[in-house]
Design an enzyme around this catalytic site. Structure first.
Site, PDB file in Angstrom:
ATOM      1  CG  LEU A 157       9.526   9.707  -3.192  1.00  0.00           C
ATOM      2  CD1 LEU A 157       9.579  11.175  -3.545  1.00  0.00           C
ATOM      3  CD2 LEU A 157       8.095   9.283  -2.920  1.00  0.00           C
ATOM      4  CB  ALA A 158      14.292   6.036  -2.727  1.00  0.00           C
ATOM      5  N   GLY A 159      15.716   7.797  -4.852  1.00  0.00           N
ATOM      6  CA  GLY A 159      16.974   8.193  -5.488  1.00  0.00           C
ATOM      7  C   GLY A 159      17.120   9.702  -5.585  1.00  0.00           C
ATOM      8  CG  HIS A 209      -3.342  -2.828  -5.484  1.00  0.00           C
ATOM      9  ND1 HIS A 209      -4.666  -2.542  -5.357  1.00  0.00           N
ATOM     10  CD2 HIS A 209      -2.669  -1.849  -4.861  1.00  0.00           C
ATOM     11  CE1 HIS A 209      -4.784  -1.409  -4.686  1.00  0.00           C
ATOM     12  NE2 HIS A 209      -3.585  -0.970  -4.372  1.00  0.00           N
ATOM     13  CB  SER A 222      -5.862   4.641  -5.668  1.00  0.00           C
ATOM     14  OG  SER A 222      -5.660   4.752  -4.281  1.00  0.00           O
ATOM     15  NE  ARG A 270      -2.476  -1.851  -0.935  1.00  0.00           N
ATOM     16  CZ  ARG A 270      -1.605  -0.948  -1.335  1.00  0.00           C
ATOM     17  NH1 ARG A 270      -0.381  -1.318  -1.637  1.00  0.00           N
ATOM     18  NH2 ARG A 270      -1.944   0.313  -1.456  1.00  0.00           N
ATOM     19  NE  ARG A 307       3.814  -0.966  -0.686  1.00  0.00           N
ATOM     20  CZ  ARG A 307       2.747  -0.271  -1.076  1.00  0.00           C
ATOM     21  NH1 ARG A 307       2.185   0.603  -0.269  1.00  0.00           N
ATOM     22  NH2 ARG A 307       2.229  -0.461  -2.277  1.00  0.00           N
ATOM     23  CG  LEU A 366       3.995   7.442  -2.414  1.00  0.00           C
ATOM     24  CD1 LEU A 366       2.843   8.444  -2.492  1.00  0.00           C
ATOM     25  CD2 LEU A 366       4.962   7.691  -3.561  1.00  0.00           C
TER      26      LEU A 366
END
Lengths: 649, 284
Positions: free
Chosen positions: A54-56, A277, A295, A341, A446, A452
């Site tokens: 996503l970043a790249g 997680h 999730s 979390r 986080r 994302l």
């Protein structure tokens, strides 16, 4: 007594990582200060982007659109594959589409607090501001975000917050964002503006004359090792959670690109901050390849419980209501099952340690949907979580619609990564880092649905501006030729390392070492840490590493597709990184967020920060001549969100 | 549980391949097909023999990396399920399980079970996107989308790009893959502007590498993302419509406007931008 000074040195602090000023206008003010490159001159600059997640993909596509020569590299066979696809739950944005009190500042505050005050305020505020643009952009690209009946975009609330700001596309949000990103990348490929290299693994960073000037890659099909030079290098290569062997990560995710950059001098920030997680699949057999993530959006409608009495073997539906301990609701009444979390993971571990674990190996806790199904109906549940629940049925053969699901904490996301300044540039000029590979947004923990977000913000809305700022004054400079001594040295060192792995000719496959390393880390650098365990872990890791280089066996040769060789190279790097993780955890003599040192807790068993000594980020330089890694501290200040102890009671 | 695996082994793209047979024991029923390969590879490495190369990544059914023919079926015996989520419980104790790479000319074998699927990316690169520059998007709420239509778009967008549809097709056609992308974007307002150029360009690229669709429908049960045949109907409909709406010939498309001299000058932009290299004082 553990003598820390024998293990690490302390270097100069870092003071100028972010500009100062009014945090609400800082990024806009900063944009005015950033230098621009004339459109006609952009084609004279070559930028390498490693990683097409996503970043790249965002950075590569945008830089290419702007007119720079971009070369993108991925170790996958296609840019769409990156691990970003696996993020199920959603992406946060401060759109405030509901009248529930959300705002840019609230997302900012939640992220700073969620990170337990170990992230940079300036960076987090930018993250929060740009979140709004990300949703607009992704919608424009055709991401089918879930809609309300009136046609508006739907949101839901997500672990750790009390407002509804998480945007989602069924349980496949990451996949949809990643596909949209990779389509933009391929659009540039199709237009002939961007060169994409697939099945190409970065094995070293080229630093020429003190600047990042390219990378060394191995073609995973032919084995060819060669340099690629450029004016700037962007690493968007993801996180290193796979160091634990079994994790929620995809199997190819690895640390090699960032670790190699670290070995070339890039500072490594907060390596010990690893998020476990709370809702991953418990291990049920030796060959289970990972602890698949269920999730945590499931926690919106699921209730977590264990039997009140240890060793209760009855099937879950036979345990009456008053013999169940809904421990999250009991311990954290206001947040309940949505507690952050780290808190949820640690609470689960405490139940497991007390012998209240459920399932055949007693290594999980229940996540129960009975109430939600009664309240909302099965159809709504299917709509919300359909594919997550299907995944569970398939993996376990159990039906979560009729009996509670089993979940357990699993290594998931690393907040640590290469240290960057406010421009996402590392301490090596010209080396930029984005997404999970960097370290600056999430502090010690986080928030759900922020990963994302950080990948999208870095890729689409930060790097294109800041890379330009770096390039502007470099107009007219040439990339180093392939026979530049620094380029040649990087290439020959890479060849030597590959040859060295093949030359050991030992008796144990790389995966065996990985499993052993993973267990060491789970035992000593896991959900809970302790100074003695960390010191012991460091020594054990060192021994394992020595053993690896004496006895590892890599079948096959280097001039072919050789997945054993790929694994061996990555595990060799894990064996170095893991020691630094343990050292960082030992060095950071406090508990913060996901980093829980059992000697630092309150009477209630909550993380006890040491703000007087540790309101700072740790940025590790590679070992000096005496062999000790050097820790440099970046002092953190909290003005917009005053330091406070987190309370989710 | 005990299984015999008969696996296609091929050293590289040019080598001649052959099947080899291996025995596996102590298999737990929830072990996946990829984990069977992990078990086998651990055994092979211990014997200092070349492990079986295969593509895999997320192992939870979303990345689309894995893919192989299992007993002649793409991904394995269970419909709509990727190999990473197919379990050993589908087989009987003592079964012989044959594993081959995906079959299609467009997917040349790289090694063992690993194939090159970049032909799928070429289809996407030829039009499977919305052309929007970063930073140019309007506020997302300005565009309402009916919930049902949005859900249908999501159904089509779910494609994981594994290529099983192609491997399952007797013609090695890529209509389901291409149709899924075309249908996803055609379903949404964002995709309307380029709708007909997109389908035209994608179909033309597709036809360079892949076979033709003759409606066998083998692709649908093989698809892990449950993409349905209606996307092919939509693909065909939009492609047919594109014949009337879009000329494939660039010259024809812009002819009338190019013929007007003053307009064609305007269309090429202000004189100082007409050729960036001509700028006398380019500054950064």
């Amino acid at each position: 007594m553990i003598d820390l000074d024998q293990r690490r040195a302390v270097g100069e602090p870092i003071h100028d990582a972010a500009p100062t000023g009014d945090i609400r206008t800082l990024w806009d003010d900063h944009l005015l200060d950033l230098k621009l490159v004339n459109p006609a001159n952009r084609r004279r600059f070559k930028v390498i982007v490693v990683g097409t997640g996503l970043a790249g993909a965002g950075a590569a596509a945008t830089l290419s659109e702007l007119g720079y020569q971009v070369e993108a590299f991925t170790l996958h066979d296609a840019p769409r594959r990156a691990h970003s696809v696996a993020a199920q739950g959603g992406i946060n944005a401060a759109k405030a589409y509901k009248a529930d009190g959300d705002s840019v500042d609230r997302l900012f505050r939640d992220t700073v607090k969620g990170g337990d005050f170990r992230s940079r305020e300036a960076d987090v505020h930018r993250l929060s501001e740009m979140s709004v643009r990300v949703i607009d952009h992704m919608t424009a690209l055709g991401v089918p975000f879930a809609r309300e009946y009136g046609g508006q975009i739907a949101t839901r609330s997500f672990g750790g917050v009390q407002v509804s700001r998480t945007f989602y596309a069924r349980g496949q949000t990451g996949q949809q964002l990643q596909i949209a990103g990779s389509q933009q990348l391929l659009k540039e490929v199709g237009a002939g503006r961007l060169t994409l290299h697939t099945r190409m693994e970065m094995l070293d960073l080229i630093v020429a004359d003190g600047r990042a000037a390219g990378i060394v890659t191995r073609d995973m099909v032919t084995g060819e090792i060669r340099p690629h030079t450029a004016h700037a290098v962007v690493l968007a290569t993801g996180g290193y959670g796979n160091v634990y062997f079994k994790s929620t990560l995809a199997k190819s995710s690895n640390v090699t690109a960032t670790w190699r950059a670290h070995k070339r001098g890039a500072l490594f920030g907060n390596p010990c901050f690893v998020q476990f997680h709370p809702t991953s699949l418990p291990v049920s057999n030796e060959w289970q390849s990972k602890t698949t993530l269920m999730s945590e959006s499931l926690r919106n409608d699921g209730r977590v419980w264990v039997p009140k009495v240890a060793g209760d073997d009855r099937p879950p539906n036979d345990i009456p209501e008053d013999e169940r301990d809904y421990y999250l609701e009991r311990m954290y009444p206001s947040f309940g099952n949505l507690a952050p979390r780290d808190i949820s993971s640690r609470a689960a571990k405490a139940q497991l340690d007390a012998g209240k674990g459920v399932g055949p190996l007693r290594n999980g806790v229940y996540l129960d949907f009975a109430d939600a199904i009664a309240r909302l109906g099965r159809k709504t549940m299917e709509e919300r979580y359909g594919n997550l629940l299907d995944l569970y049925v398939d993996a376990t053969g159990e039906d979560p619609y009729t009996a509670p699901m089993r979940i357990a904490p699993g290594p998931h996301f690393v907040m640590g990564g290469l240290w960057t300044d406010y421009n996402q540039m590392s301490n090596i000029p010209g080396l930029f880092v984005g997404g999970e590979a960097s370290f600056n947004y999430h502090g010690a923990n986080r928030l759900g649905a922020n990963s994302l977000l950080s990948a999208s913000v870095d890729g689409w809305f930060v790097l294109p501006w800041t890379v330009a700022n770096y390039l502007a004054p470099r107009l007219g400079t040439e990339v180093p030729p392939d026979d530049h001594p620094d380029v040649e040295a990087a290439v020959s060192e890479t060849r030597e390392r590959v040859d060295a792995l093949l030359a050991v000719q030992g008796t144990r496959g790389p995966d065996e070492y990985h499993k052993e390393l993973g267990q060491l880390l789970m035992d000593h650098v896991g959900v809970e840490r302790h100074a003695d365990g960390l010191a012991k872990g460091m020594d054990a890791i060192r021994e394992l590493r020595d053993d690896f280089w004496m006895n590892v066996q890599v079948v096959g040769h280097g001039q072919q597709l050789n997945q054993e060789l790929e694994r061996a190279g990555r595990i060799a790097d894990y064996l170095e990184l893991s020691e630094l993780m343990a050292l960082d955890a030992l060095d950071r003599d406090e508990s913060a967020g996901a980093h829980f040192r059992s000697e630092h807790q309150t009477e209630d068993g909550e993380a006890l920060r040491d703000d007087d000594n540790w309101t700072s980020g740790s940025a590790w330089a590679p070992p000096g001549e005496d062999g000790r890694p050097i820790r440099r501290s970046e002092p953190l200040t909290f003005e917009a969100v005053p330091l406070a102890t987190r309370s989710y009671k | 549980m005990r299984l015999s695996l008969v696996i296609w082994r091929q050293a590289d793209a040019t080598a001649a391949g052959d099947f080899e047979r291996y025995e596996l024991t102590d298999i737990a029923p929830e072990v996946s097909i990829l984990e069977l390969l992990d078990m086998l590879n651990a055994q092979l490495v211990a014997e200092n023999r070349d492990p079986v190369a295969f593509d895999h990544d997320c192992r939870e059914g979303i990345c689309g990396s894995c893919g192989l023919m299992v007993n002649g079926q793409a991904h394995g015996p269970v419909d709509s399920t990727p190999a990473c989520l197919q379990r050993a419980r589908s087989f009987e104790d003592g079964d012989i399980v044959t594993m081959e790479p995906f079959r299609a000319d467009a997917f040349p074998v790289i090694r063992d079970l690993v194939v090159d699927r970049s032909s799928l990316d070429r289809i996407i690169a030829s039009g499977g996107y919305v052309s929007t520059a970063t930073n140019a998007a309007p506020e997302a709420l300005t565009m309402s989308v009916n919930k049902i239509e949005s859900d249908v778009a999501m159904d089509h967008a779910a494609c994981i790009g594994c290529g099983a549809c192609v491997a399952a097709c007797p013609n090695a056609a890529a209509q389901l893959f291409t149709g899924a992308k075309v249908a996803h974007l055609a379903q949404l307002p964002q995709g309307q502007v380029e709708r007909y150029e997109r389908v035209r360009s994608m179909v033309e690229t597709m036809e360079e590498d892949f076979g033709s669709c003759t409606n066998f429908g083998e692709c649908v049960p093989a698809c892990p993302a449950d993409i349905q045949l209606d996307v092919i109907a939509l693909l065909n409909r939009d492609y047919a419509r594109s014949m009337f709406r879009v000329s494939g010939d660039e010259e024809v498309r812009h002819k009338d406007r190019r013929d007007i001299p003053w307009l064609s000058r305007l269309r090429s932009g202000p004189w100082w931008q007409s050729d960036p290299d001509d700028q006398p004082h380019a500054t950064s």
